[in-house]
Design an enzyme around this catalytic site. Structure first.
Site, short mmCIF file in Angstrom:
data_model
loop_
_atom_site.label_atom_id
_atom_site.label_comp_id
_atom_site.label_asym_id
_atom_site.label_seq_id
_atom_site.Cartn_x
_atom_site.Cartn_y
_atom_site.Cartn_z
N PHE A 13 20.68 45.53 68.42
CA PHE A 13 19.52 45.92 67.62
C PHE A 13 19.37 45.01 66.38
O PHE A 13 18.41 44.22 66.28
CB PHE A 13 19.68 47.41 67.25
N ASP A 58 33.01 37.23 74.70
CA ASP A 58 33.66 38.34 74.00
C ASP A 58 34.40 37.74 72.80
O ASP A 58 35.36 36.97 72.98
CB ASP A 58 34.65 39.03 74.95
N LYS A 93 39.42 46.27 68.20
CA LYS A 93 39.69 44.85 68.46
C LYS A 93 38.57 43.96 67.92
O LYS A 93 38.83 42.89 67.36
CB LYS A 93 39.87 44.60 69.96
N ASN A 101 39.00 35.79 64.43
CA ASN A 101 38.51 34.58 65.13
C ASN A 101 37.33 33.96 64.38
O ASN A 101 37.25 32.74 64.24
CB ASN A 101 38.06 34.93 66.55
N ALA A 116 29.13 42.08 58.74
CA ALA A 116 28.42 43.36 58.70
C ALA A 116 29.42 44.49 58.51
O ALA A 116 30.14 44.87 59.43
CB ALA A 116 27.65 43.56 60.02
N TYR A 147 36.29 53.12 64.08
CA TYR A 147 35.20 52.29 63.55
C TYR A 147 35.41 52.04 62.05
O TYR A 147 35.39 50.91 61.58
CB TYR A 147 33.88 53.02 63.80
N ARG A 188 22.39 57.72 68.54
CA ARG A 188 22.09 57.83 67.11
C ARG A 188 20.87 58.73 66.94
O ARG A 188 20.04 58.87 67.83
CB ARG A 188 21.89 56.45 66.49
P1 NAD Z 1 24.26 47.31 68.56
O1 NAD Z 1 25.24 48.07 69.39
O2 NAD Z 1 22.83 47.35 68.93
O3 NAD Z 1 24.69 45.78 68.46
C1 NAD Z 1 26.03 45.35 68.49
C2 NAD Z 1 26.12 44.12 69.38
O4 NAD Z 1 27.47 43.61 69.35
C3 NAD Z 1 25.79 44.45 70.85
O5 NAD Z 1 24.84 43.55 71.35
C4 NAD Z 1 27.15 44.27 71.55
O6 NAD Z 1 27.02 43.90 72.90
C5 NAD Z 1 27.83 43.23 70.67
N1 NAD Z 1 29.29 43.23 70.78
C6 NAD Z 1 30.14 44.28 70.64
N2 NAD Z 1 31.40 43.90 70.86
C7 NAD Z 1 31.37 42.56 71.14
C8 NAD Z 1 32.35 41.59 71.45
N3 NAD Z 1 33.67 41.91 71.54
N4 NAD Z 1 31.96 40.29 71.68
C9 NAD Z 1 30.64 39.95 71.60
N5 NAD Z 1 29.66 40.83 71.32
C10 NAD Z 1 30.02 42.13 71.09
O7 NAD Z 1 24.46 47.82 67.05
P2 NAD Z 1 23.64 47.49 65.72
O8 NAD Z 1 23.10 48.74 65.18
O9 NAD Z 1 22.76 46.33 65.95
O10 NAD Z 1 24.84 47.04 64.75
C11 NAD Z 1 25.12 45.68 64.51
C12 NAD Z 1 26.17 45.56 63.42
O11 NAD Z 1 25.71 46.18 62.22
C13 NAD Z 1 27.51 46.21 63.76
O12 NAD Z 1 28.55 45.41 63.27
C14 NAD Z 1 27.45 47.51 63.01
O13 NAD Z 1 28.74 47.99 62.66
C15 NAD Z 1 26.65 47.15 61.78
N6 NAD Z 1 25.96 48.32 61.21
C16 NAD Z 1 24.81 48.81 61.76
C17 NAD Z 1 24.22 49.93 61.19
C18 NAD Z 1 22.92 50.49 61.70
O14 NAD Z 1 22.44 51.48 61.14
N7 NAD Z 1 22.29 49.93 62.70
C19 NAD Z 1 24.81 50.57 60.09
C20 NAD Z 1 26.00 50.06 59.59
C21 NAD Z 1 26.57 48.92 60.14
N1 UDP Z 2 22.75 64.02 64.77
C1 UDP Z 2 22.13 65.17 65.20
N2 UDP Z 2 21.65 65.21 66.48
C2 UDP Z 2 21.75 64.17 67.36
C3 UDP Z 2 22.36 62.98 66.91
C4 UDP Z 2 22.86 62.93 65.61
O1 UDP Z 2 22.02 66.13 64.45
O2 UDP Z 2 21.27 64.31 68.51
C5 UDP Z 2 23.26 63.94 63.39
C6 UDP Z 2 24.72 63.49 63.25
O3 UDP Z 2 25.60 64.57 63.40
C7 UDP Z 2 24.73 62.90 61.86
C8 UDP Z 2 23.31 62.34 61.68
O4 UDP Z 2 22.50 62.97 62.69
O5 UDP Z 2 24.95 63.91 60.90
C9 UDP Z 2 23.21 60.83 61.88
O6 UDP Z 2 23.88 60.52 63.08
P1 UDP Z 2 23.91 59.06 63.68
O7 UDP Z 2 24.74 59.12 64.94
O8 UDP Z 2 22.55 58.53 63.79
O9 UDP Z 2 24.65 58.15 62.60
P2 UDP Z 2 25.88 58.34 61.60
O10 UDP Z 2 25.24 58.21 60.28
O11 UDP Z 2 26.55 59.67 61.76
O12 UDP Z 2 26.77 57.20 61.95
#
Ligand code: NAD
Ligand code: UDP
Length: 328
Positions: A13, A58, A93, A101, A116, A147, A188
């Protein structure tokens, strides 16, 4: 010559939106992903762009990039609670070995790296709103620990490379971000509620719904990350939208927006689900001149339009992604 940037997690995303932004800014983008939670469709539109290449890899395995790199954005990691609960060891991991890496690669290439991080490093926070100075309240051995601790280790490792090797590093602490290209079945709350509304199912609120979150639209998040990468600031910066809402009020908003006639049903609160979350963004404002521009009503409209555009088949394919082929 265009600046060269490696983006990990590019098929996900946030990663795919970052690819779009850096292509638009004139960069040469090397996108890397192993598709574990990502989707090739998120990058399809960039495939024929001469400033874009994709490497399936990976990142917990040695990363071999022959060409020069100016920047690295490290975004690879499962990000949704149901993803990282299903692949806990992969999650640990990617945050530890994968980050090591990438820091090694950044050092070898003399590239600046931004990693991130997440509001989850604050755990179930006892300080509200969360400032960057708060150390957090994480249960190391709870289910979310895989996580949270991977991300905390990632921050420590990044600062060690900064202090010991003089590497140019940036750390963004991302608060709940949403928008088009989220996976409908990633669990989510926004895809969950919108998917339920579109399928005519009741909306599942976990716990009593009094827990809070603060939702940031993806273009705002990407702009904050872009500014942080190009800034001179090396300590962590929160990027998120401080507009906080309880999950039960949020479910009502989604019911209104989608026009569903379904109701809210209550399910158990997941273990260690943070009860409150709101970013303090004073640092982002003063250091980056950044603040969110898209309000929740506008962002939700755009996100709902995206989910509505999915096919019936995608909408009803609600079973969780199959992770059985991945080596843990
Ligand atoms: P996402 O799951 O859509 O994207 C993560 C991507 O990482 C995926 O395309 C997945 O295939 C790839 N990936 C995972 N493990 C891998 C590996 N070993 N090698 C290569 N690729 C790998 O999630 P996202 O919401 O886009 O999140 C992206 C980053 O932002 C993550 O690091 C996440 O922790 C961080 N983040 C996102 C949010 C959010 O609200 N979306 C909030 C806090 C932190
Ligand atoms: N949540 C919920 N119903 C759902 C999915 C999530 O009530 O079907 C709640 C979850 O318990 C959390 C909040 O929505 O309190 C946000 O959850 P999300 O998984 O989006 O992200 P988080 O901030 O917990 O990583």
């Amino acid at each position: 010559m265009a600046k060269r940037i490696l983006i990990t997690g590019a098929a996900g995303f946030l990663g795919s939106h970052l690819c779009d932004r850096f292509i638009a800014e004139g960069y040469y983008v090397i996108a890397m992903d192993n598709y574990i939670t990502g989707d090739p469709k998120n990058l399809e539109h960039l495939e024929s762009n001469p400033n874009f290449e994709f490497v399936e890899h990976d990142i917990t395995e040695y990363i071999d990039i022959k060409s020069d790199l100016d920047y690295i954005l490290h975004f690879a990691s499962p990000a949704s609670p149901i993803d990282y609960l299903k692949i806990p060891i992969q999650t640990l991991k990617v945050g530890s070995l994968g980050t090591h890496n990438l820091l090694g690669l950044a050092k070898a290439k003399k590239a600046r790296i931004l990693i991130a991080s997440t509001s989850e490093i604050y755990g179930d926070p006892l300080v509200h709103p969360q400032t960057e100075e708060y150390y957090g309240n994480v249960n190391t051995i709870g289910p979310r620990g895989v996580y949270d601790e991977a991300k905390r280790f990632q921050e420590s490792m990044t600062m060690a490379y900064n202090r010991f090797h003089g590497l140019e590093t940036r750390i963004v602490r991302i608060f709940n971000t949403y928008g088009p290209r989220m996976r409908l079945n990633d669990g989510r709350v926004i895809p969950a509620f919108m998917g339920q509304a579109l399928r005519g199912e009741d909306l599942t609120v976990f716990g009593n719904g009094s827990q809070t979150r603060s939702f940031c639209y993806v273009t705002d998040q990407v702009d904050g990350i872009y500014r942080l990468l190009l800034s001179n600031y090396e300590l962590p910066v929160n990027i998120g939208n401080p507009n906080e809402i309880t999950i039960s009020d949020f479910a009502e908003e989604i019911i209104k927006l989608t026009g569903t006639t379904q109701k809210v049903i209550y399910k158990d609160l997941p273990v260690n689900d943070p009860l409150q979350r709101q970013p303090n963004i004073d640092k982002a404002k003063s250091i980056l001149g950044w603040e969110p521009k898209v309000n929740r009503a506008e962002g939700m409209e755009k996100t709902f339009a995206y989910f509505k555009s999915l096919t019936q088949e995608q909408l009803h394919k609600s079973e969780h992604k199959d992770f059985t082929n991945y080596n843990k």
